[in-house]
Scaffold this motif. Structure first.
Motif, PDB file in Angstrom:
ATOM      1  N   ASP A   1      29.535  42.849  46.278  1.00 58.85           N
ATOM      2  CA  ASP A   1      28.195  43.095  45.745  1.00 58.85           C
ATOM      3  C   ASP A   1      28.163  43.432  44.257  1.00 58.85           C
ATOM      4  N   CYS A   2      29.122  42.900  43.506  1.00 57.20           N
ATOM      5  CA  CYS A   2      29.026  43.091  42.059  1.00 57.20           C
ATOM      6  C   CYS A   2      28.473  41.836  41.399  1.00 57.20           C
ATOM      7  N   GLN A   3      27.786  42.036  40.277  1.00 56.96           N
ATOM      8  CA  GLN A   3      27.187  40.900  39.551  1.00 56.96           C
ATOM      9  C   GLN A   3      27.895  40.622  38.236  1.00 56.96           C
ATOM     10  N   GLY A   4      28.836  41.474  37.888  1.00 59.07           N
ATOM     11  CA  GLY A   4      29.568  41.257  36.639  1.00 59.07           C
ATOM     12  C   GLY A   4      30.816  42.111  36.603  1.00 59.07           C
ATOM     13  N   VAL A   5      31.781  41.674  35.788  1.00 59.46           N
ATOM     14  CA  VAL A   5      33.047  42.399  35.666  1.00 59.46           C
ATOM     15  C   VAL A   5      33.337  42.650  34.187  1.00 59.46           C
ATOM     16  N   ILE A   6      33.723  43.886  33.890  1.00 60.74           N
ATOM     17  CA  ILE A   6      34.247  44.199  32.554  1.00 60.74           C
ATOM     18  C   ILE A   6      35.737  44.453  32.719  1.00 60.74           C
ATOM     19  N   TYR A   7      36.542  43.630  32.052  1.00 59.03           N
ATOM     20  CA  TYR A   7      37.993  43.761  32.169  1.00 59.03           C
ATOM     21  C   TYR A   7      38.528  44.310  30.853  1.00 59.03           C
ATOM     22  N   VAL A   8      39.057  45.529  30.903  1.00 59.04           N
ATOM     23  CA  VAL A   8      39.472  46.209  29.678  1.00 59.04           C
ATOM     24  C   VAL A   8      40.974  46.025  29.458  1.00 59.04           C
ATOM     25  N   VAL A   9      41.325  45.607  28.239  1.00 62.62           N
ATOM     26  CA  VAL A   9      42.728  45.365  27.890  1.00 62.62           C
ATOM     27  C   VAL A   9      43.089  46.204  26.664  1.00 62.62           C
ATOM     28  N   ASP A  10      44.250  46.820  26.707  1.00 58.74           N
ATOM     29  CA  ASP A  10      44.799  47.501  25.522  1.00 58.74           C
ATOM     30  C   ASP A  10      45.458  46.432  24.661  1.00 58.74           C
ATOM     31  N   SER A  11      44.799  46.073  23.562  1.00 57.75           N
ATOM     32  CA  SER A  11      45.274  44.965  22.724  1.00 57.75           C
ATOM     33  C   SER A  11      46.617  45.249  22.056  1.00 57.75           C
TER      34      SER A  11
ATOM     35  N   ASP B   1      48.430  39.168  35.208  1.00 61.61           N
ATOM     36  CA  ASP B   1      48.665  39.061  36.654  1.00 61.61           C
ATOM     37  C   ASP B   1      47.542  39.715  37.448  1.00 61.61           C
ATOM     38  N   GLU B   2      47.133  40.905  37.018  1.00 63.10           N
ATOM     39  CA  GLU B   2      46.068  41.615  37.738  1.00 63.10           C
ATOM     40  C   GLU B   2      44.744  40.849  37.634  1.00 63.10           C
ATOM     41  N   LEU B   3      44.476  40.308  36.454  1.00 65.24           N
ATOM     42  CA  LEU B   3      43.234  39.536  36.289  1.00 65.24           C
ATOM     43  C   LEU B   3      43.265  38.296  37.186  1.00 65.24           C
ATOM     44  N   ASP B   4      44.428  37.641  37.248  1.00 64.14           N
ATOM     45  CA  ASP B   4      44.555  36.455  38.101  1.00 64.14           C
ATOM     46  C   ASP B   4      44.297  36.792  39.570  1.00 64.14           C
ATOM     47  N   ILE B   5      44.866  37.912  40.008  1.00 64.75           N
ATOM     48  CA  ILE B   5      44.679  38.316  41.407  1.00 64.75           C
ATOM     49  C   ILE B   5      43.191  38.558  41.688  1.00 64.75           C
ATOM     50  N   LEU B   6      42.536  39.199  40.726  1.00 59.44           N
ATOM     51  CA  LEU B   6      41.088  39.438  40.858  1.00 59.44           C
ATOM     52  C   LEU B   6      40.324  38.112  40.939  1.00 59.44           C
ATOM     53  N   LEU B   7      40.652  37.196  40.021  1.00 59.23           N
ATOM     54  CA  LEU B   7      39.914  35.930  39.954  1.00 59.23           C
ATOM     55  C   LEU B   7      40.169  35.035  41.162  1.00 59.23           C
ATOM     56  N   LYS B   8      41.313  35.240  41.802  1.00 58.20           N
ATOM     57  CA  LYS B   8      41.659  34.420  42.968  1.00 58.20           C
ATOM     58  C   LYS B   8      41.061  34.963  44.259  1.00 58.20           C
TER      59      LYS B   8
ATOM     60  N   PRO C   1      38.657  35.586  47.139  1.00 57.93           N
ATOM     61  CA  PRO C   1      37.571  34.721  47.597  1.00 57.93           C
ATOM     62  C   PRO C   1      36.172  35.156  47.144  1.00 57.93           C
ATOM     63  N   GLU C   2      35.924  36.457  47.165  1.00 57.05           N
ATOM     64  CA  GLU C   2      34.587  36.953  46.793  1.00 57.05           C
ATOM     65  C   GLU C   2      34.290  36.736  45.312  1.00 57.05           C
ATOM     66  N   ILE C   3      35.318  36.627  44.508  1.00 59.90           N
ATOM     67  CA  ILE C   3      35.148  36.451  43.067  1.00 59.90           C
ATOM     68  C   ILE C   3      35.234  34.963  42.728  1.00 59.90           C
TER      69      ILE C   3
ATOM     70  N   LEU D   1      30.543  34.410  38.455  1.00 56.11           N
ATOM     71  CA  LEU D   1      30.350  35.788  38.027  1.00 56.11           C
ATOM     72  C   LEU D   1      30.737  35.938  36.558  1.00 56.11           C
ATOM     73  N   PRO D   2      29.894  36.543  35.727  1.00 57.35           N
ATOM     74  CA  PRO D   2      30.291  36.715  34.324  1.00 57.35           C
ATOM     75  C   PRO D   2      31.410  37.745  34.156  1.00 57.35           C
ATOM     76  N   ILE D   3      32.365  37.400  33.315  1.00 59.46           N
ATOM     77  CA  ILE D   3      33.519  38.272  33.052  1.00 59.46           C
ATOM     78  C   ILE D   3      33.527  38.621  31.565  1.00 59.46           C
ATOM     79  N   LEU D   4      33.343  39.887  31.280  1.00 65.39           N
ATOM     80  CA  LEU D   4      33.435  40.353  29.897  1.00 65.39           C
ATOM     81  C   LEU D   4      34.800  40.993  29.698  1.00 65.39           C
ATOM     82  N   VAL D   5      35.599  40.421  28.806  1.00 68.52           N
ATOM     83  CA  VAL D   5      36.920  41.003  28.522  1.00 68.52           C
ATOM     84  C   VAL D   5      36.804  41.817  27.245  1.00 68.52           C
TER      85      VAL D   5
END
Ligand code: GDP
Length: 173
Positions: free
Chosen positions: A75-85, A96-103, A105-107, A112-116
């Motif tokens: 039930d989320c409509q958007g994801v903010i993915y925070v990275v330590d540059s 790897d973690e982002l890939d697992i999230l994107l893979k 099924p619900e995502i 779904l918009p992804i803001l990095v």
């Protein structure tokens, strides 16, 4: 912007990427933490700002709790993915973690918009947003059907956060 109804946004990323610091910018002055304490074990932070429900947790070291957090995906409509540059050593782990999230099924099945957030841009050895895009593989398959955006941020000062949040809220509307 003004959204018509409530929405749920997930704020995720590795520990120490700056999630709590980012969230503090969206909290009302009275519920702002003066101190940001690193998260230990599985804990989920939730609060509401305007009509956005934020739900945040650390992905690192919590793989065993994955089934608990996946419950928030549907039930989320958007994801903010925070990275330590500036954390070059763990950029591959962040990917790897982002890939697992994107893979998941619900995502995967939704546009779904992804803001990095390429956070900690103020640090001298921070990678450029372009390098972060490459390091995370945002130019590749898993996100090709999703609107995504990268924003260079300094969560300590708030630089870049408003632009990123504006983009995300436009996508969700
Ligand atoms: P979390 O574990 O993802 O919630 O990360 P925190 O928000 O606790 O931040 C981890 C550390 O990085 C803290 O010491 C923050 O003050 C610091 N930090 C967060 N964002 C930035 C930033 O944009 N620039 C710099 N230099 N430090 C930051």
């Amino acid at each position: 912007g003004i959204r018509r109804k409530d929405c749920n946004v997930l704020v995720v990323g590795l520990d120490n990427s700056g999630k709590s610091t980012v969230l503090n910018h969206f909290k009302s002055p009275d519920c702002k933490d003066s101190n940001v304490v690193p998260t230990i074990g599985f804990s989920v932070e939730k609060f509401k700002y305007k009509n956005v429900h934020f739900t945040a947790w650390d992905m690192s070291g919590q793989g065993r709790y994955r089934n608990l957090w996946e419950h928030y995906y549907s039930d989320c409509q958007g994801v903010i993915y925070v990275v330590d540059s500036a954390d070059k050593l763990r950029l591959a782990v962040a990917k790897d973690e982002l890939d697992i999230l994107l893979k998941h099924p619900e995502i995967k099945s939704r546009s779904l918009p992804i803001l990095v957030l390429a956070n900690k841009m103020d640090l001298r050895d921070a990678l450029s947003p372009v390098k972060i895009v490459q390091g995370l593989g945002l130019d590749q398959d898993l996100v090709k059907d999703k609107p995504w955006q990268i924003a260079a941020t300094n969560a300590l000062t708030g630089d870049g956060l408003a632009a990123g949040a504006d983009w995300l809220s436009d996508q969700i509307q």
